[in-house]
Structure formats: C-alpha cells, structure tokens
Design an enzyme around this catalytic site. Structure first.
Site, PDB file in Angstrom:
ATOM      1  CG  PHE A 227      -1.882  -1.105   1.342  1.00  0.00           C
ATOM      2  CD1 PHE A 227      -2.323  -1.784   0.200  1.00  0.00           C
ATOM      3  CD2 PHE A 227      -2.385  -1.506   2.576  1.00  0.00           C
ATOM      4  CE1 PHE A 227      -3.232  -2.824   0.296  1.00  0.00           C
ATOM      5  CE2 PHE A 227      -3.288  -2.550   2.675  1.00  0.00           C
ATOM      6  CZ  PHE A 227      -3.712  -3.213   1.540  1.00  0.00           C
TER       7      PHE A 227
ATOM      8  CB  CYS B 126       4.468   1.828  -5.068  1.00  0.00           C
ATOM      9  SG  CYS B 126       5.699   0.552  -4.799  1.00  0.00           S
TER      10      CYS B 126
ATOM     11  CG  ASN C 284       6.667   1.827  -0.516  1.00  0.00           C
ATOM     12  OD1 ASN C 284       7.443   2.338  -1.330  1.00  0.00           O
ATOM     13  ND2 ASN C 284       5.974   0.735  -0.779  1.00  0.00           N
TER      14      ASN C 284
ATOM     15  CB  CYS D 202      40.185  22.090  18.898  1.00  0.00           C
ATOM     16  SG  CYS D 202      39.816  23.520  17.857  1.00  0.00           S
TER      17      CYS D 202
END
Lengths: 432, 437
Positions: free
Chosen positions: A136, A138, A203, A346
């Site tokens: 359910f 794409c 999806n 640093c």
C-alpha cells in the site's frame, strides 16, 4: 556470540536482515545470490495480475550524491514486477524449496476489489511462501491506477483490503505503509483494525531528486519529461525512524509487530530501528549501492554490539528505546547542558564559532588573548548542540550536563528535580 | 602502456599533473570551509581558499578561478611553483587533523586552468582615467601591478630588459614546473585585460633613464627583480665549467633543443635555495651522472623547502650539508677538475670552518648563492637603496613620491612569486589612490 535468529510473526529467519520488495528481489537469480550472501529473508518484488505491467525503457533512477558521489538518496520510477505472474510464482516455489531456512515473503498489489485480492492470495499460498506483504506504499505509477499509495493514503481502504486478505489466508499478513501521509498512526491503526499481523514501513517518499538545468526537466528524464518517483536510502532514515517510533508508542498499535524499512545501511541503522520497536529490518538501497555482501558487515556488527552490550537475543533489543521517545512537552526543562570543546582534539577550523556567531547564540570565542582559540562562553551557551553537529572531529565537542550551582546564562540555580512544560509558569495551559 | 616518446621526460613532464574533474571533486570535498581560515592567513596574497574550493565543489570552476585571480592574477603560476607545503597547505586544518592537507595548490591549478582555454578574460579594462603608469619589469610583481592598474583604467607601459616577458617565471624556474610554455601563456592571459603596452629589451639605466620615466609618467613601479648574481670571490671561479645556476637555468628554459645543452658528468652546485634545487634536478634530468649540492648550513636552514629537498634526492641528487667552498681546481686541460670544500659548524650561531676539507671531483660547477640588485639601474635617481635593495614604505612607495617598487628588488623581498604578486597588487592600489586623488 549473540543469537541473531529472528521470529517475525511466526516467520523464521537466521538473522533479522531481509531484502525489501524491490528490484533486488525480482527474480530467482538475484534472490539466490542474496541467500548465498547470507541475507535472512526476502520480500519478493511486488506481484500483480497479468498481463504484467510495463516499465519505462529509459532511466528509472535518480540520485542525490554527497560531493564525492556517495549515494545519499535514491529515487525510482520503476513499477511492480513486469514479469508474468506464473513465472514469479514458479521461481518463488523453487527458491523457497532450495532455501527452507530463509524467510520468503511475497509482496502483492492488485486492484482494490475483493475477488482480485482473494484470487492472488490462493496462488501465493501454493508456493509455500512464509507470508505476504500488502503493498500500500508505492507512490508513483501504480498509485495513478488506484493501487499502492492510493490505498495506503486512505485508512478505510487499508482496513478493508487487510480484512479481505485475513479472511482468505492463514499466512501472516504484513501491511506495508506509505510515508506520504500526515500522521502514520492512522494507517497503522487501520491495518490493525483489519487484522494485520504486522506493519512494515516506510515505503518510498514522493520525490523529485533533481532538475537537469540544460534540458529543464526533472531527473530521471524520459524523452524530455519526468515524473515524481519514490525516494529511499540513507536520506530517509530519520523519517522512517520517527514513523516506526510513532507506531510503537501509540496505545492502539503498540503491540503490532513492525518490520523497519528506510535507509538501513549498516548494523547500527538496523539496531536503531529495532531499538525503536522494529522486530526486524528490510534493506534495499544499501544492497543496490554496494551489492549483497553488505550483509556481512550488518551481521558481524550487530553481533559484536550485542555481545558487547550483553544482549543474548534480538528480543532484548527490540523496543528498548521506545519508552524514551516522548512528546516535547514532557522533556525535562531543568536539564541544563553546555558545550565543551576538547582543545587537544580541536583542529582550529572555526566552524563552531562561525555558526554560533552567525546563526545562533554568540557563545563560542574566535580569539582568546589575541590567539585563535575556540572556547564556549557559558553565559551565552543554550546547549543547543549545533557546534557538536557541525564539528568535523568526532568527540571534539561534547555536551556536558551541569548538575550543581547556577546556570551562568539564566542565573538560575541548577535544580535536579524533573519539571516540564505542562507545569511551567510560562505555559498558559499549566494552570499554575 | 603508452610509449613515452619524450627524450627528456623529466624535463617535459609536469611535476604535478593536472587534477581530473573527478579528482578535483573528491579533493574539494575534503575542505572544511573553515572560518577565518588558516590557509588564507598563510597565503601571502590572501586568496579566499575555502571559497574557491567550495566553488570547485559546486561545479563553478570559472567562479573559483575568479576568486583566486581577485587576489592573485598569477594564481596559475603560483599553483605550480608556490611552496604550498610551507604556506597554505602547512596551515590546513587537515594537516593538523590527519597530516594530509587538502591539495590546495593542485585545486588552485584545476580552477585557474579553466582560463587557459578559449575563454574570455575575466576582468575588464577600466574606463580611461587619463593617467599613464610605467611598470619596469614584466615579472610577477610588474604583471600583477600592471593588471590591477589596467582594471582601474590607467594606461600602463611595461618595460622589460629581457627579450621575453615573465621574469623569473620565464627564465628562472625549472621546466617541469611550467611545461607547455605556461609562463608565456600566463603573461598573454594577464595582458589580455587590455590597456597594457609591453616593450621588451628595454633596460632602465642604459636604454632609458629612470629620471626620464619619472618625468614622462604619472607614476613608475619598479619590479626589477634581482638581475645581478652574488659573487663568491672563490679562487678558480673563472675556470671554464663554472657558471651561475641562474644562467644555466635560463639557457635551459630558452632552448628548444635539450640535446644541444652541455651538461657535465659530475656536477656540483653551491647553494641551498630553490635555484640550487632547480639546477641540480634539471642537471640530472639532462643526464649528469653525479650531482651534488653543497650547502654551508644544515637542512633546516636551506631556503629550499623540505619537499624540494626531497624532490632533489628522489632524482638522485646528493645533498651535502655544512660544507663551504674553498677553491676550484683545474684539471690538466685547464678546465674545472674538482672543488675543494671545508666542513663548517655553527658556533653560537656563527658559522665557522672546522679546518677539515674534502675534494669533490667535478667538471661543472653551478653557483647558486643568491641574486642581487643591479644598482646601476637606479644610479641616476634619488632612490635610497639600502642594503642593496630598494627601500619602500608600507604602501610600497620609495623615497621618490612618484616611484613605487615591489617584488624581489625591495628590502624584505621574500624571493617568492606569490609574495611578488602581492607587492605588485598592493603597490597598484597605492598608486591608484595616489594618482586618482
């Protein structure tokens, strides 16, 4: 060695790494190679009804790269399988027979009619597959025909189709959700209401990845035109994690198993999905970027991490972080941090300074006593973490909690007791 | 494998081949876009290095080149000859982080090479100011000065004593740093801004006097370089086979036929700067068997960078330290046969001979002990010439209010192309302010 074996809604696999329904799982040839490489299972590329759909004959993918062309995001306009149904079913049957210990889930997408869904389910059952996944999700192409995301965007349809499927088959039914909605909890609740055994997500995300500025057309370009595609890969992982967590901590869906999908590239990504409540993960882009052997790293990395942390099985990982996901309003406003710069680490790039100076709170020095020197000004630091985020050296800047004394910025005492927005004096709704 | 058909591949092949687009893309991604970046501070011309690298990364090569040229119109040559390992790349935070600086020099070349093609010059000549400036010397300082003045609309006449423009870029650096006639192509690029008239083979001090120029022009810039050569006063230095290294390099640069160059089998170079290295490496590339650099102090004191020293050693040059020349001896034929050197040591900062001596067999000796100002060029002027250099103020103005100077000829000159460019650029700004007032 930790036990990586996975039992997801009764579907067993030797590890929690499945290949998602996508081009890598379209044919026996590919899936055999995947199983040889060690993947725990596959979700076969989505089957539809005959006659098979057709794909474009031009480019199907578009990409977002980092500057050195690492693939950050991938977009596709490929549709479901374009091979005849019987060819796929025969191959699924054979591959499952050859690899009985691996998970074989079959992804399905047919028109939103009861007879269509019931018809195809019977044929899938015949193959000996371990379960089905209802596509359910794409967002391109099929959705224009009333399938894929067109279903996933309407909770009532999700519930209806899920119910048809559950009425028809004893196979576990996994409902794959689209992220192209406003609140993932509603489709998840609908899947549960329809009787789904699990949800899988996400999806792909509707997307245009780039525009060709010479032809003035979106990419991938088919004869001068482009269409939106589905976006996946590392770039979508944060979206997917949030949606997984939303479902895992929603009272209505907290108990529904989740198969986590979206940019899983390393073992660490998988562990994060599982910590937020996913019972296993599905992978596509990482395999499509590097080949199937990436699973070696995933297996060994997850194993080592679990050993290190004393997790014997996946059950002791799944959902461990879910209780720590909360709403903003419950975050502890008495928790005070300040950035700390490790001067030995640093390298003097100055980015922490300039981003703080230009875009934030003017809380990092550029010079001290006339010399280039980056140091946090506690009186200004709000503890935002931007400097940590932009520093190129790992662990050079860290956030330190203040546990005693006074916050030099607010001049308020550091208080250890938990206090959140709901009771804050500035909250008009707090009632205090 | 492609057959390399070059007879002298070392001389004719780029020391650092140009980066491909892909290499430049990957390398540019390494730049952190530092704020108040140390590489910019370390660049004598102050090129905005993070910006031009970001422009390369974004596929804006012309913009990257423009960023470089804004501060250094000879950015192409500087990309090839700058000792980046002691300038921008030494300061790169990636050097601090992982001992592998971003390849700034090579990225600069990638950007600037864009304008080697058939591309319109990125600057426009300014509208005519009505002012005339004479630039003496068409080396890096003069070219940078002339270009900047042209963009302001001043008409520039550039005089150079040599038959070709470019100064040391044309005559004084190793071929492998400027292959394919790059020095000349870069001069053509600079001049293509318009408004600059180049006159070669005009020597100030003999062909024309400085006083005349001062009368004739609104301003004069002296970018004379150092045209004279220091003399060691060494016994035997008049023997056949003894030559100044700069002359050897100039001959080499100007020939089209390397076969015709006489190079000895056993070569000794006296000195410790870039010129010594350039002469030594090229002597090896021309076929000399034994090439030795003798330098009177240690490796750290050499003006040649550590990279250059290693380049020499990779090319089979022996570098001997703490040796000073005593005398050059002749062989039976009356030419150079050997050189006698004495070991030195540093005694409380002062260099002293130890008395211990050695002889090195040699048929060729190149002297590379520094260049000097030909003061005769200035004899007719009021310019104060301290320490045999032209003295200037902070705005590059000499004692004469119409005369500016920059590059190697001024006191404090750093003997670097990039420093000369900066002098020329800043002098042009100063001249512009003065004559526009």
């Amino acid at each position: 060695m930790a036990d990586l074996s996975n039992n997801f809604v009764g579907i067993k696999s030797p590890n929690p790494f499945w290949l998602a329904s996508a081009p890598p799982t379209d044919k026996a040839f590919n899936v055999n190679r995947a199983f040889e490489a060690g993947w725990g299972g596959v979700v076969w590329k989505t089957l539809g009804e005959d006659p098979p759909i057709v794909n474009v004959n031009g480019p199907r993918y578009g990409a977002v790269h980092s500057a050195d062309r690492r693939l950050i995001g991938l977009n596709n306009i490929e549709l479901i399988t374009d091979r005849p149904l019987e060819v796929n079913l025969a191959e699924i049957r054979q591959v499952k027979r050859d690899w009985p210990d691996r998970a074989m889930v079959v992804s399905l997408m047919v028109p939103c009619e009861e007879k269509n869904w019931k018809g195809i389910l019977k044929r899938v059952e015949d193959t000996g597959a371990d379960g089905v996944e209802l596509n359910f999700g794409c967002p391109h192409g099929m959705s224009e025909r009333g399938m894929g995301a067109a279903v996933g965007q309407v909770p009532e349809y999700i519930e209806m189709v899920t119910r048809w499927c559950k009425e028809t088959t004893d196979l576990p039914v996994i409902v794959k959700l689209t992220p192209n909605i406003t609140d993932i909890r509603f489709p998840a609740r609908a899947a549960k209401a329809g009787g789904a055994d699990a949800v899988s997500l996400i999806n792909t995300v509707s997307s245009i990845v780039s525009v060709d500025l010479d032809t003035m057309a979106p990419q991938p370009t088919i004869d001068g035109k482009g269409s939106h595609g589905g976006y996946c890969g590392p770039a979508v992982k944060p979206i997917a994690l949030n949606m997984v967590a939303d479902i895992a901590r929603d009272a209505e869906t907290a108990d529904i198993p989740i198969s986590g999908i979206g940019g899983v590239t390393t073992w660490r990504d998988a562990a994060e999905f599982m910590a937020l409540g996913a019972g296993n993960v599905q992978v596509c882009t990482a395999a499509m970027t590097y080949g199937f052997r990436v699973v070696d790293e995933m297996i060994s990395g997850l194993n080592n991490w679990m050993d290190e942390k004393g997790h014997a099985t996946l059950d002791s990982v799944v959902g461990k972080a879910t209780p720590n996901v909360t709403d903003w309003q419950y975050l502890n406003l008495n928790y005070v941090t300040k950035a700390r710069i490790d001067q030995d680490k640093c390298i003097q790039c100055g980015r922490c300074h300039v981003v703080c100076e230009d875009t934030s709170h003017q809380a990092i020095t550029l010079k001290v006593d006339g010399k280039r020197h980056f140091e946090v000004i506690d009186e200004e630091c709000v503890g935002c973490n931007l400097c940590v985020s932009v520093c190129p050296v790992e662990d050079c800047i860290t956030m330190e909690e203040l546990t005693t004394g006074v916050d030099p910025r607010t001049e308020n005492d550091i208080r250890r007791e938990y206090a959140n927005w709901t009771t804050h004096a500035n909250n008009p709704m707090s009632g205090s | 494998m492609q057959q390399d058909e070059k007879a002298y591949p070392g001389l004719e092949t780029d020391l650092h081949p140009a980066l491909s687009r892909h290499e430049a893309s990957v390398e540019s991604d390494r730049c952190y876009f530092c704020y108040d970046a140390p590489c910019v501070t370390a660049c004598p011309t102050g090129i905005d290095v993070p910006l031009f690298i970001r422009q390369i990364q974004a596929g804006n090569r012309a913009g990257a080149a423009k960023t470089i040229f804004d501060e250094n119109i000879l950015g192409g040559m500087c990309a090839r000859v700058c000792p980046t390992e002691t300038l921008c790349e030494q300061a790169c935070v990636r050097q601090t982080a992982e001992s592998k600086p971003v390849k700034i020099g090579q990225l600069q070349r990638f950007a600037t090479d864009h304008f080697l093609g058939d591309v319109e010059h990125p600057y426009q000549q300014g509208s005519d100011s009505g002012k005339q400036v004479c630039v003496v010397g068409a080396g890096p300082a003069g070219l940078a000065c002339a270009h900047r003045l042209a963009t302001y609309g001043h008409r520039v006449t550039m005089l150079d004593a040599k038959s070709k423009p470019g100064g040391l870029n044309e005559y004084g650096i190793a071929t492998y740093k400027t292959v394919e006639n790059f020095a000349r192509r870069e001069v053509d690029f600079v001049l293509s801004v318009g408004g600059i008239t180049l006159k070669n083979s005009v020597r100030v001090g003999s062909d024309v006097m400085l006083d005349e120029l001062i009368d004739q022009y609104d301003a004069v810039f002296l970018g004379l370089g150092l045209d004279g050569v220091n003399q060691a006063g060494l016994p035997g230095s008049d023997l056949a086979g003894v030559e100044n290294a700069v002359e050897f390099i100039a001959r080499l640069r100007q020939t089209t036929d390397y076969d015709s160059l006489q190079v000895g089998r056993k070569v000794v170079i006296i000195g410790g700067g870039m010129t010594a290295i350039d002469a030594a490496v090229q002597a090896r590339m021309l076929g000399a068997e034994d090439v030795t650099i003798a330098y009177r102090r240690g490796a750290d004191a050499m003006n040649a960078s550590r990279y250059e020293q290693e380049l020499a050693q990779i090319n089979g040059v022996k570098i001997k330290h703490y040796l000073q020349p005593v005398e050059i001896h002749s062989d039976a034929s009356g030419a150079v046969g050997s050189i006698e050197l004495e070991y030195t040591s540093s005694v409380s900062g002062e260099l002293q001979g130890t008395g211990e001596k050695i002889q090195i067999e040699a048929d060729t000796i190149y002297m590379a002990i520094g260049q000097t100002l030909l003061a005769g060029q200035l004899a007719s002027t009021v310019i104060e010439s301290g320490a045999n250099r032209v003295t200037v103020d902070s705005a590059y103005r000499t004692g004469h209010q119409k005369v500016w100077a920059g590059g190697d000829c001024i006191s404090g000159g750093e003997d670097l192309t990039v420093a000369a460019v900066q002098d020329g650029k800043l002098a042009a700004e100063s001249i512009h302010r003065a004559i526009s007032a």
